[in-house]
Design an enzyme around this catalytic site. Structure first.
Site, PDB file in Angstrom:
ATOM      1  N   GLY A  38      85.339  53.367 -10.687  1.00 49.50           N
ATOM      2  CA  GLY A  38      85.800  53.699  -9.331  1.00 49.50           C
ATOM      3  C   GLY A  38      86.126  52.473  -8.496  1.00 49.50           C
ATOM      4  O   GLY A  38      86.751  51.518  -8.975  1.00 49.50           O
ATOM      5  N   ASP A  40      84.121  50.196  -7.396  1.00 52.69           N
ATOM      6  CA  ASP A  40      83.394  49.041  -7.927  1.00 52.69           C
ATOM      7  C   ASP A  40      84.220  48.352  -9.018  1.00 52.69           C
ATOM      8  O   ASP A  40      84.423  47.121  -8.995  1.00 52.69           O
ATOM      9  CB  ASP A  40      82.055  49.560  -8.497  1.00 52.69           C
ATOM     10  CG  ASP A  40      80.986  48.491  -8.587  1.00 52.69           C
ATOM     11  OD1 ASP A  40      81.238  47.363  -8.132  1.00 52.69           O
ATOM     12  OD2 ASP A  40      79.903  48.799  -9.126  1.00 52.69           O
ATOM     13  N   SER A 129      79.969  57.234  -2.035  1.00 56.84           N
ATOM     14  CA  SER A 129      79.203  58.318  -2.698  1.00 56.84           C
ATOM     15  C   SER A 129      80.008  59.566  -3.069  1.00 56.84           C
ATOM     16  O   SER A 129      79.447  60.477  -3.684  1.00 56.84           O
ATOM     17  CB  SER A 129      77.986  58.770  -1.864  1.00 56.84           C
ATOM     18  OG  SER A 129      76.911  57.863  -1.995  1.00 56.84           O
ATOM     19  N   THR A 130      81.285  59.641  -2.698  1.00 56.12           N
ATOM     20  CA  THR A 130      82.007  60.910  -2.935  1.00 56.12           C
ATOM     21  C   THR A 130      82.784  60.938  -4.251  1.00 56.12           C
ATOM     22  O   THR A 130      83.525  61.875  -4.508  1.00 56.12           O
ATOM     23  CB  THR A 130      82.968  61.242  -1.773  1.00 56.12           C
ATOM     24  OG1 THR A 130      83.984  60.225  -1.685  1.00 56.12           O
ATOM     25  CG2 THR A 130      82.232  61.339  -0.460  1.00 56.12           C
ATOM     26  N   GLY A 131      82.593  59.897  -5.087  1.00 52.82           N
ATOM     27  CA  GLY A 131      83.208  59.900  -6.419  1.00 52.82           C
ATOM     28  C   GLY A 131      82.149  60.211  -7.454  1.00 52.82           C
ATOM     29  O   GLY A 131      81.626  61.325  -7.521  1.00 52.82           O
ATOM     30  N   TYR A 133      79.125  59.617  -7.534  1.00 45.28           N
ATOM     31  CA  TYR A 133      77.828  60.041  -7.006  1.00 45.28           C
ATOM     32  C   TYR A 133      77.818  61.454  -6.435  1.00 45.28           C
ATOM     33  O   TYR A 133      76.758  61.952  -6.032  1.00 45.28           O
ATOM     34  CB  TYR A 133      77.314  59.022  -5.980  1.00 45.28           C
ATOM     35  CG  TYR A 133      76.724  57.774  -6.617  1.00 45.28           C
ATOM     36  CD1 TYR A 133      76.659  57.631  -8.007  1.00 45.28           C
ATOM     37  CD2 TYR A 133      76.207  56.743  -5.837  1.00 45.28           C
ATOM     38  CE1 TYR A 133      76.111  56.498  -8.590  1.00 45.28           C
ATOM     39  CE2 TYR A 133      75.649  55.605  -6.415  1.00 45.28           C
ATOM     40  CZ  TYR A 133      75.606  55.484  -7.794  1.00 45.28           C
ATOM     41  OH  TYR A 133      75.051  54.360  -8.365  1.00 45.28           O
TER      42      TYR A 133
HETATM   43  N1  AR6 Z   1      90.452  52.528  -3.387  1.00 42.61           N
HETATM   44  C1  AR6 Z   1      89.944  53.444  -2.511  1.00 42.61           C
HETATM   45  N2  AR6 Z   1      89.195  54.484  -2.899  1.00 42.61           N
HETATM   46  C2  AR6 Z   1      88.937  54.617  -4.222  1.00 42.61           C
HETATM   47  C3  AR6 Z   1      89.421  53.703  -5.184  1.00 42.61           C
HETATM   48  C4  AR6 Z   1      90.213  52.619  -4.715  1.00 42.61           C
HETATM   49  N3  AR6 Z   1      90.719  51.701  -5.540  1.00 42.61           N
HETATM   50  N4  AR6 Z   1      88.979  54.104  -6.411  1.00 42.61           N
HETATM   51  C5  AR6 Z   1      88.252  55.225  -6.214  1.00 42.61           C
HETATM   52  N5  AR6 Z   1      88.233  55.546  -4.895  1.00 42.61           N
HETATM   53  P1  AR6 Z   1      83.262  55.920  -6.489  1.00 42.61           P
HETATM   54  P2  AR6 Z   1      80.501  56.422  -5.579  1.00 42.61           P
HETATM   55  C6  AR6 Z   1      87.551  56.661  -4.208  1.00 42.61           C
HETATM   56  O1  AR6 Z   1      83.016  56.688  -7.723  1.00 42.61           O
HETATM   57  O2  AR6 Z   1      80.714  57.890  -5.559  1.00 42.61           O
HETATM   58  C7  AR6 Z   1      80.668  53.220  -9.714  1.00 42.61           C
HETATM   59  O3  AR6 Z   1      80.653  53.290 -11.114  1.00 42.61           O
HETATM   60  C8  AR6 Z   1      87.097  57.841  -5.037  1.00 42.61           C
HETATM   61  O4  AR6 Z   1      88.175  58.746  -5.189  1.00 42.61           O
HETATM   62  O5  AR6 Z   1      83.992  54.635  -6.590  1.00 42.61           O
HETATM   63  O6  AR6 Z   1      79.784  55.774  -4.442  1.00 42.61           O
HETATM   64  C9  AR6 Z   1      79.563  52.360  -9.151  1.00 42.61           C
HETATM   65  O7  AR6 Z   1      79.250  51.276 -10.007  1.00 42.61           O
HETATM   66  C10 AR6 Z   1      85.987  58.411  -4.180  1.00 42.61           C
HETATM   67  O8  AR6 Z   1      86.529  59.233  -3.154  1.00 42.61           O
HETATM   68  O9  AR6 Z   1      81.876  55.568  -5.731  1.00 42.61           O
HETATM   69  C11 AR6 Z   1      78.426  53.319  -9.034  1.00 42.61           C
HETATM   70  O10 AR6 Z   1      77.733  53.455 -10.249  1.00 42.61           O
HETATM   71  C12 AR6 Z   1      85.373  57.197  -3.518  1.00 42.61           C
HETATM   72  O11 AR6 Z   1      86.336  56.136  -3.684  1.00 42.61           O
HETATM   73  C13 AR6 Z   1      79.103  54.626  -8.688  1.00 42.61           C
HETATM   74  O12 AR6 Z   1      80.439  54.521  -9.195  1.00 42.61           O
HETATM   75  C14 AR6 Z   1      84.051  56.740  -4.084  1.00 42.61           C
HETATM   76  O13 AR6 Z   1      84.039  56.901  -5.491  1.00 42.61           O
HETATM   77  C15 AR6 Z   1      79.218  54.826  -7.184  1.00 42.61           C
HETATM   78  O14 AR6 Z   1      79.732  56.106  -6.925  1.00 42.61           O
END
Ligand code: AR6
Length: 180
Positions: A38, A40, A129-131, A133
């Site tokens: 995501g 990260d 947290s909305t991906g 998590y």
């Molecule tokens: N730019 C903006 N938003 C994004 C991008 C981007 N490049 N890529 C994804 N999103 P997530 P979490 C959105 O999963 O839920 C990781 O593996 C995505 O659509 O990135 O906090 C970490 O190492 C969603 O709406 O973060 C942790 O293990 C939002 O960003 C875990 O994921 C967050 O999705 C954290 O999970």
């Protein structure tokens, strides 16, 4: 869409967090700070190995401990065209009775505190947290907007702009609803 809160612009945009021209971007990291998917993954790819090196150093400074959920730390942004990356850890959604709302608010609040401490004037957040998590987007949007708004009301003249960067149109619309 944007509003002014006590002299700071609170703006919602659709886009990629790694393409923002701001002073600091917030990373939706995990407690290991060792990278992931995501947001990260995208930030570490764009910033290069310097960010991981800096994260390892942070872990060493914490005696090897993991970064607790809701906390935030600041590192170099490596090759990203911003000054700093603020790494925070949002909660994993477990149904809503495990303190998820407060932990998510803490993640936003502590990230803003980090930005303020480092004198960073423009900050971009992803939807923490909305991906992976699994936090429901509607509830997460309300927590994010409410927490940022309250922080700005209590910290005038701290930031020029706080920007929420939503990956999809649907997510942007959820945040727009929360801001209205
Ligand atoms: N730019 C903006 N938003 C994004 C991008 C981007 N490049 N890529 C994804 N999103 P997530 P979490 C959105 O999963 O839920 C990781 O593996 C995505 O659509 O990135 O906090 C970490 O190492 C969603 O709406 O973060 C942790 O293990 C939002 O960003 C875990 O994921 C967050 O999705 C954290 O999970």
């Amino acid at each position: 869409m944007h509003v002014e809160v006590n002299g700071t612009t609170l703006r919602l945009v659709q886009g990629d967090i790694t393409n923002q021209r701001v002073d600091a971007v917030v990373n939706a990291a995990n407690s290991s700070l060792m990278g992931g998917g995501g947001v990260d993954g995208a930030i570490h790819r764009k910033g290069g190995p310097e960010i991981l090196e800096a994260c390892k150093k942070v872990r060493e400074e914490m005696g090897g401990a993991k970064l607790p959920t809701g906390e935030a730390v600041t590192t170099t942004a490596g090759n990203m065209p911003v000054e700093k990356v603020i790494h925070t850890v949002g909660p994993v959604w477990k149904g809503g009775d495990a303190g998820e709302y407060e932990l998510l608010a803490n993640a936003y609040r502590h990230s803003l505190e980090q930005a303020a401490e480092h004198g960073l004037k423009t900050v971009a957040f992803p939807s923490i947290s909305t991906g992976a998590y699994g936090f429901p987007i509607e509830e997460a949007a309300e927590v994010a907007i409410e927490t940022i708004r309250e922080f700005l009301e209590n910290h005038p003249d701290t930031f020029d702009e706080v920007r929420m960067v939503l990956f999809s149109v649907d997510d942007l619309q959820e945040y727009e609803r929360a801001l209205m």
